[in-house]
Scaffold this active site. Structure first.
Site, PDB file in Angstrom:
ATOM      1  N   THR A 168      18.580  -2.408 -20.298  1.00 41.10           N
ATOM      2  CA  THR A 168      18.816  -3.544 -21.581  1.00 41.10           C
ATOM      3  C   THR A 168      19.877  -4.488 -21.136  1.00 41.10           C
ATOM      4  O   THR A 168      20.619  -4.236 -20.103  1.00 41.10           O
ATOM      5  CB  THR A 168      18.924  -3.115 -22.803  1.00 41.10           C
ATOM      6  OG1 THR A 168      20.347  -2.312 -23.258  1.00 41.10           O
ATOM      7  CG2 THR A 168      17.830  -1.840 -23.413  1.00 41.10           C
ATOM      8  N   LEU A 169      20.051  -5.447 -21.790  1.00 44.46           N
ATOM      9  CA  LEU A 169      20.961  -6.470 -21.578  1.00 44.46           C
ATOM     10  C   LEU A 169      22.367  -5.490 -21.593  1.00 44.46           C
ATOM     11  O   LEU A 169      23.974  -5.508 -20.823  1.00 44.46           O
ATOM     12  CB  LEU A 169      21.329  -7.957 -22.076  1.00 44.46           C
ATOM     13  CG  LEU A 169      22.120  -8.143 -21.868  1.00 44.46           C
ATOM     14  CD1 LEU A 169      21.874  -9.001 -21.053  1.00 44.46           C
ATOM     15  CD2 LEU A 169      21.630  -9.616 -23.191  1.00 44.46           C
ATOM     16  N   ALA A 170      22.545  -4.613 -22.121  1.00 45.69           N
ATOM     17  CA  ALA A 170      23.605  -3.742 -22.732  1.00 45.69           C
ATOM     18  C   ALA A 170      23.901  -3.174 -21.700  1.00 45.69           C
ATOM     19  O   ALA A 170      25.791  -1.820 -21.303  1.00 45.69           O
ATOM     20  CB  ALA A 170      23.683  -3.147 -24.115  1.00 45.69           C
ATOM     21  N   SER A 180      15.134  -5.746 -24.719  1.00 45.12           N
ATOM     22  CA  SER A 180      15.694  -4.890 -26.121  1.00 45.12           C
ATOM     23  C   SER A 180      15.124  -3.806 -26.911  1.00 45.12           C
ATOM     24  O   SER A 180      13.693  -3.765 -26.823  1.00 45.12           O
ATOM     25  CB  SER A 180      16.377  -5.649 -27.218  1.00 45.12           C
ATOM     26  OG  SER A 180      17.146  -6.742 -26.710  1.00 45.12           O
ATOM     27  N   GLY A 189      19.149  -7.183 -33.763  1.00 47.46           N
ATOM     28  CA  GLY A 189      19.727  -6.687 -32.578  1.00 47.46           C
ATOM     29  C   GLY A 189      19.529  -6.928 -31.366  1.00 47.46           C
ATOM     30  O   GLY A 189      19.026  -6.922 -30.225  1.00 47.46           O
ATOM     31  N   TYR A 210      31.284   5.589 -21.220  1.00 41.76           N
ATOM     32  CA  TYR A 210      31.112   5.306 -21.914  1.00 41.76           C
ATOM     33  C   TYR A 210      32.273   5.388 -22.504  1.00 41.76           C
ATOM     34  O   TYR A 210      31.978   4.824 -23.919  1.00 41.76           O
ATOM     35  CB  TYR A 210      29.710   6.226 -22.618  1.00 41.76           C
ATOM     36  CG  TYR A 210      29.289   5.827 -24.189  1.00 41.76           C
ATOM     37  CD1 TYR A 210      28.314   5.017 -23.567  1.00 41.76           C
ATOM     38  CD2 TYR A 210      28.833   6.250 -24.785  1.00 41.76           C
ATOM     39  CE1 TYR A 210      27.421   4.176 -24.708  1.00 41.76           C
ATOM     40  CE2 TYR A 210      28.413   6.756 -25.715  1.00 41.76           C
ATOM     41  CZ  TYR A 210      27.552   4.882 -25.732  1.00 41.76           C
ATOM     42  OH  TYR A 210      27.189   4.250 -26.440  1.00 41.76           O
ATOM     43  N   LYS A 258      29.833   6.303 -31.286  1.00 42.26           N
ATOM     44  CA  LYS A 258      28.449   6.738 -31.421  1.00 42.26           C
ATOM     45  C   LYS A 258      28.625   8.035 -32.885  1.00 42.26           C
ATOM     46  O   LYS A 258      27.962   8.423 -33.041  1.00 42.26           O
ATOM     47  CB  LYS A 258      27.777   6.560 -30.432  1.00 42.26           C
ATOM     48  CG  LYS A 258      26.983   6.018 -29.804  1.00 42.26           C
ATOM     49  CD  LYS A 258      26.004   4.988 -30.635  1.00 42.26           C
ATOM     50  CE  LYS A 258      25.844   3.595 -30.031  1.00 42.26           C
ATOM     51  NZ  LYS A 258      24.825   2.863 -31.013  1.00 42.26           N
ATOM     52  N   ASP A 284      26.426 -12.384 -37.696  1.00 37.02           N
ATOM     53  CA  ASP A 284      26.950 -11.705 -36.623  1.00 37.02           C
ATOM     54  C   ASP A 284      27.804 -10.562 -37.706  1.00 37.02           C
ATOM     55  O   ASP A 284      28.703 -10.449 -38.472  1.00 37.02           O
ATOM     56  CB  ASP A 284      28.879 -12.477 -36.052  1.00 37.02           C
ATOM     57  CG  ASP A 284      29.670 -11.743 -35.517  1.00 37.02           C
ATOM     58  OD1 ASP A 284      30.037 -10.100 -36.237  1.00 37.02           O
ATOM     59  OD2 ASP A 284      30.846 -12.436 -34.658  1.00 37.02           O
ATOM     60  N   VAL A 285      27.850  -9.112 -37.466  1.00 34.91           N
ATOM     61  CA  VAL A 285      27.702  -8.034 -37.714  1.00 34.91           C
ATOM     62  C   VAL A 285      30.084  -7.839 -38.700  1.00 34.91           C
ATOM     63  O   VAL A 285      29.852  -7.333 -39.078  1.00 34.91           O
ATOM     64  CB  VAL A 285      27.475  -7.117 -37.930  1.00 34.91           C
ATOM     65  CG1 VAL A 285      25.538  -7.256 -37.854  1.00 34.91           C
ATOM     66  CG2 VAL A 285      27.542  -6.148 -36.572  1.00 34.91           C
TER      67      VAL A 285
END
Ligand code: NAD
Ligand code: 0WE
Length: 265
Positions: free
Chosen positions: A198-200, A19, A13, A160, A167, A64-65
């Site tokens: 973060t980027l996310a 990150s 990740g 969200y 989650k 890639d998961v």
């Protein structure tokens, strides 16, 4: 003498130096662990490799998961790189994804495809990664698995949306995995982190406002850093937490304990 001398970690990740996965990787490295990395192919050469090399890492593999084949390939390469005794002492899962359109507007509008995608990448992938590591014989008594979650799993956080549902599934998966793997001496835990830029988090509608409001309301009156997350990850990765499994530990300055904010806050 570091807490993790001689231990090997595999971290999924890292996208860049902001990150959460990178904060964790640095903390593990500083405690003496050797850290390997897996991220999506597109980030590997430009973003991940320079960071990994800065802490002496040589194991850097794409995954890639969403692909069982790619997950299998990562652990096969780990075996080749580390040999028969090269087990995974610490497995870090710090990734998530939902369609941007599903992180704005109303949850009720989530499509079947958007729901499936968010749950696949953000929750099922933990099960898939742990299963493959175990099938490859890489988990052993003392191994520690860590994932990252967020308060939106428990309470409604505007926008969200489907990530909150993902989650919730991830946190429940941590408990079921902990029950399955506990008899083998493998621990599985989650860190519920406060908001981090973060980027996310980039481009999330209202993130900046929420980030500020968080610091106003959290008992410790500060936002959290990836170093804060790294220190709790170090505890969960090491024998300091030898009897802790299936837990979700908050790294949120106490935000989650608050109910109604005081009138003068
Ligand atoms: P980030 O953007 O740095 O990391 C997210 C990672 O997920 C990226 O490396 C991305 O490549 C990876 N990813 C997405 N889809 C993938 C796929 N199909 N296969 C493999 N990797 C994939 O953001 P971050 O905030 O560090 O996120 C790490 C974790 O922390 C996530 O689980 C996130 O939900 C969680 N978290 C973040 C915050 C926050 O405010 N930033 C708070 C609590 C929890
Ligand atoms: O888990 C997360 C973010 C995960 C995430 C982020 C993105 C942005 C880019 C998943 N998928 C995507 N897809 C994209 O296209 N966090 C805990 C950070 C976060 O995201 C929010 C938050 C917080 C906090 C979204 C809405 C409201 C709050």
């Amino acid at each position: 003498m570091g807490l993790l001398d001689g231990r090997r970690a595999l971290v999924f990740g890292v996208a860049n130096d902001h990150s959460i996965a990178w904060g964790i990787a640095q903390a593990l490295h500083e405690a003496g662990a050797t850290v390997g990395f897996s991220s999506v192919e597109s980030l590997l050469d430009r973003r991940v490799r320079p960071l990994a090399e800065s802490i002496g890492s040589t194991f850097i593999e794409p995954c890639d998961v969403q692909s069982d084949d790619q997950i299998r390939a990562v652990f096969a390469k780990w075996r080749t790189a580390h040999g028969p005794d090269g087990q995974v002492d610490i497995l870090v899962h710090a990734l998530a994804f939902a369609r941007r359109e599903d992180l704005e507007g109303s949850f009720v509008d989530t499509s079947r495809e958007g729901f499936a995608l968010a749950l696949d990448v953000s929750a099922y992938s933990l099960v898939a990664v742990v299963r493959e590591a175990r099938r490859a014989g890489l988990l052993h008594p003392g191994s520690s698995v860590l994932t990252l979650t967020y308060y939106g799993a428990e309470k409604v956080v505007s926008n969200y949306n489907v990530m909150g549902v993902a989650k919730a599934a991830l946190e429940a998966s941590v408990r079921y995995l902990a029950a399955d793997l506990g008899p083998e001496g493998v621990r599985v835990n989650a860190i519920s982190a406060g908001p981090v830029r973060t980027l996310a988090a980039a481009g999330i509608a209202g993130f900046k406002k929420m980030y500020g409001a968080f610091a106003d309301l959290a008992p410790l009156r500060q936002n959290i850093s990836i170093e804060d997350v790294g220190r709790t990850a170090l505890y969960l990765a090491s024998d300091l937490s030898s009897a802790v499994t299936g837990a979700t530990i908050y790294v949120d300055g106490g935000f989650n304990i608050m109910g109604v904010p005081s009138a003068d806050a």
